[in-house]
Motif scaffolding. Structure first.
Motif, short mmCIF file in Angstrom:
data_model
loop_
_atom_site.label_atom_id
_atom_site.label_comp_id
_atom_site.label_asym_id
_atom_site.label_seq_id
_atom_site.Cartn_x
_atom_site.Cartn_y
_atom_site.Cartn_z
N GLY A 18 93.54 57.04 47.29
CA GLY A 18 93.16 58.24 47.76
C GLY A 18 93.13 59.58 46.90
N ALA A 19 93.06 59.24 45.87
CA ALA A 19 93.22 60.67 44.66
C ALA A 19 91.59 60.79 44.60
CB ALA A 19 93.71 59.92 43.56
N LYS A 20 91.65 62.18 43.93
CA LYS A 20 90.51 62.73 43.88
C LYS A 20 90.22 62.72 42.41
CE LYS A 20 89.53 65.78 47.64
NZ LYS A 20 89.10 67.19 48.21
N GLY A 24 85.70 65.80 41.63
CA GLY A 24 85.64 66.26 42.88
C GLY A 24 85.57 65.27 44.02
N GLY A 25 84.94 64.02 43.62
CA GLY A 25 84.85 62.78 44.42
C GLY A 25 85.97 61.96 44.48
N ALA A 26 85.98 60.90 45.45
CA ALA A 26 87.22 60.11 45.72
C ALA A 26 87.22 58.99 44.58
CB ALA A 26 86.98 59.54 47.00
N CYS A 27 88.37 58.68 44.27
CA CYS A 27 88.75 57.45 43.33
C CYS A 27 87.91 56.33 43.95
CB CYS A 27 89.89 57.35 42.92
SG CYS A 27 90.43 55.70 41.78
N ARG A 28 87.31 55.45 43.45
CA ARG A 28 86.76 54.27 44.20
C ARG A 28 87.54 52.93 43.65
NH1 ARG A 28 80.45 54.73 42.57
NH2 ARG A 28 80.67 52.58 43.13
N ALA A 29 88.45 53.12 42.87
CA ALA A 29 89.37 52.06 42.32
C ALA A 29 90.15 51.50 43.66
CB ALA A 29 90.20 52.28 41.56
N PRO A 30 90.61 50.27 43.67
CA PRO A 30 91.27 49.75 45.00
C PRO A 30 92.70 50.09 44.74
CG PRO A 30 90.82 47.91 43.34
CD PRO A 30 90.08 49.16 42.95
N ALA A 31 93.40 50.50 46.06
CA ALA A 31 94.78 51.00 45.78
C ALA A 31 95.75 49.72 45.52
CB ALA A 31 95.26 51.55 47.14
N VAL A 32 96.81 50.07 44.80
CA VAL A 32 97.78 49.03 44.72
C VAL A 32 98.49 48.49 45.98
CG1 VAL A 32 100.10 48.58 43.47
CG2 VAL A 32 98.33 49.73 42.37
#
Length: 88
Positions: A18-20, A24-32
């Motif tokens: 959910g980080a930016k 300015g875009g959203a982080c595309r990595a999967p969340a833990v």
């Protein structure tokens, strides 16, 4: 074909961080697993601020005693100004 083709589907379906980013875009990595951030944005074990925020107590500027002392000084200054205005 590569050997990871069977694992790519669940990774793409997993919730995203959910980080930016700085752009300015959203982080595309999967969340833990079980968290809302990826390993680089605070989802890793041990990341984040220390418990009870010991850093905030370094100088005591916002302690209860300091805040109360500033309130009392403000009241005292108002009273002094009233006395000085009455002397004119």
């Amino acid at each position: 074909m590569s050997g990871h083709s069977g694992t790519i589907g669940p990774m793409l379906a997993s919730p995203r961080c959910g980080a930016k980013t700085r752009s300015g875009g959203a982080c595309r990595a999967p969340a833990v697993h079980g968290r809302t951030r990826c390993r680089m944005h605070g989802g890793a074990k041990g990341s984040g601020a220390p418990r009870a925020n010991r850093n905030a107590r370094k100088h005591g500027l916002f302690s209860r005693d300091a805040i109360e002392e500033r309130r009392q000084m403000r009241v005292l200054l108002v009273e002094v100004r009233k006395v000085l205005e009455g002397m004119k």
